[in-house]
Design an enzyme around this catalytic site. Structure first.
Site, PDB file in Angstrom:
ATOM      1  CB  THR A 151      50.622  25.163  26.297  1.00 14.57           C
ATOM      2  OG1 THR A 151      50.050  26.367  26.794  1.00 14.57           O
ATOM      3  CG2 THR A 151      51.839  24.809  27.123  1.00 14.57           C
TER       4      THR A 151
ATOM      5  CG  ASP B 206      46.909  31.834  24.184  1.00 14.94           C
ATOM      6  OD1 ASP B 206      47.838  31.842  24.983  1.00 14.94           O
ATOM      7  OD2 ASP B 206      45.724  31.601  24.526  1.00 14.94           O
TER       8      ASP B 206
ATOM      9  CG  ASP C  48      43.379  29.136  28.280  1.00  9.94           C
ATOM     10  OD1 ASP C  48      43.506  28.374  29.262  1.00  9.94           O
ATOM     11  OD2 ASP C  48      44.133  30.098  28.066  1.00  9.94           O
TER      12      ASP C  48
ATOM     13  CD  GLN D 238      24.920  30.805  38.704  1.00  7.71           C
ATOM     14  OE1 GLN D 238      25.424  30.605  39.807  1.00  7.71           O
ATOM     15  NE2 GLN D 238      24.247  31.900  38.429  1.00  7.71           N
TER      16      GLN D 238
END
Ligand code: ASP
Length: 358
Positions: A29, A72, A105, A292
């Site tokens: 971005t 991206d 990302d 996790q």
């Protein structure tokens, strides 16, 4: 590596500059601008000074290498990591520091991968990006980019202050292989739950030297560019069935598994569960136990529900992130010749990516 483009940005001349920084633009971005039709397209980097006029007065000699087709970062793969690692390695001695512009990302994965590829590093490699394109009025791109450049160029007594792979984002400098993306719609996009920040940018940039890897000129840079992508991530959940687990474990061609367990490395104790894991380890697949939780610390045997992990031959990932664990596993599987050595290195920190329990 396929051909890449070198763009000289026309900032300070080398003679008057206090440092030289190589910027590598991979996409994301940050480098997007609106074209005449209003669509977002990748920025032509020779026009960067138009968007950030202050680059001319930073006193840093900038060179930009742009990926031939900026991506991206959702499309990033091991070939991009190799290209990026190669560009840095090839230019290592010519520059004081490096800034990598990357989509948010998967920035934590790439920063982790680069930290494993370039061990013994003694120069800053600062990743950054933005939540809003550089052409947007309220974009975070300008502040992130300019401060990342400052950090990449920063020296004390002639030595780089931050000789490691980092992510700089929203006023915080973090060790790259400790980070994870935690937000998609706020400027504070990254977290580093298990390791303190390395610096904070306000009116001044305050470096927390005790948290930063020391500059060690005797250490030699070791560059290795192989990754084995034959791995999967299995996140356990309540009521996972034997069929589901066995199907995942039987994925053809896999050499390694990140097992995302509960809390401090806990998982069910049903005999079918343990047998399935044991059979997988016995057929030579490496299993790496990662929590996790974003602030988890895997300690085998802390609870009864993780006692059997060592006995089966599963490796504890301590407080490593899934992002760092995945890239470390891919890296070691490709660079170590035997499974024993892969497991030994998984269990210890290679470049600050995890802390062993006391
Ligand atoms: N999807 C984008 C990317 O990761 C988002 C960003 O740049 O922040 O490339």
């Amino acid at each position: 590596m396929s051909k890449y483009r070198i763009v000289n940005v026309g900032t300070s001349f080398r003679e008057s500059a206090r440092a030289s920084v190589l910027v590598i633009y991979t996409g994301g971005t940050l480098g997007m601008v609106h074209d005449k039709t209003g669509s977002l397209v990748a920025l032509q980097f020779n026009q960067i000074s138009r968007h950030i006029p202050s680059l001319k007065v930073l006193g840093i000699k900038l060179t930009v290498i742009s990926f031939p087709a900026p991506i991206d970062s959702s499309n990033v793969n091991i070939h991009d990591w190799k290209d990026l690692g190669y560009i840095i390695y090839e230019n290592y001695h010519q520059y004081d520091g490096f800034v990598v512009l990357h989509g948010t990302d998967t920035m934590s994965f790439t920063a982790s991968a680069i930290s494993f590829m370039l061990q013994g590093l003694n120069k800053p490699i600062i990743f950054t990006g933005a939540q809003l394109p550089i052409s947007a009025i309220r974009s975070d791109a300008r502040a992130n980019f300019v401060t990342a450049l400052e950090i990449a160029a920063a020296k004390k007594d002639g030595r780089p202050i931050v000789p490691e792979v980092c992510i700089y984002f929203d006023y915080q400098l973090m060790r790259g292989n400790r980070t994870f993306k935690k937000r998609s719609s706020q400027f504070a996009a990254f977290g580093t739950e298990n390791y303190p920040i390395l610096a904070k940018a306000g009116i001044n940039i305050t470096y927390f030297e005790a948290n930063i890897k020391p500059y060690s000129p005797d250490e030699k840079l070791v560059y290795r560019d192989k990754f084995k992508p034959n791995v999967i991530i299995i996140k356990i959940f309540p009521s996972m069935t034997e069929t589901v687990l066995r199907n995942m474990l039987a994925t053809p061609g896999i050499d390694g598994i990140i097992l995302e367990t509960y809390g401090s490395g806990n998982a069910p104790t049903d005999s079918w569960f343990l047998d399935a894991l044991r059979e997988t380890v016995d057929r030579g697949v490496v299993i790496y136990n990662v929590s996790q939780l974003i602030g988890g610390m895997v300690i085998h045997g802390r609870y009864e529900t993780s006692k059997y992990m060592d006995e089966i031959g599963i490796v504890p990932g301590c407080d490593i992130t899934t992002e760092a664990a995945l890239t470390k596993l891919m890296f070691l599987l490709a660079n170590e010749s035997d499974v024993k050595e892969v497991k030994r290195k998984l269990a210890i920190p290679l470049c600050g990516e995890m802390t062993l329990p006391n």
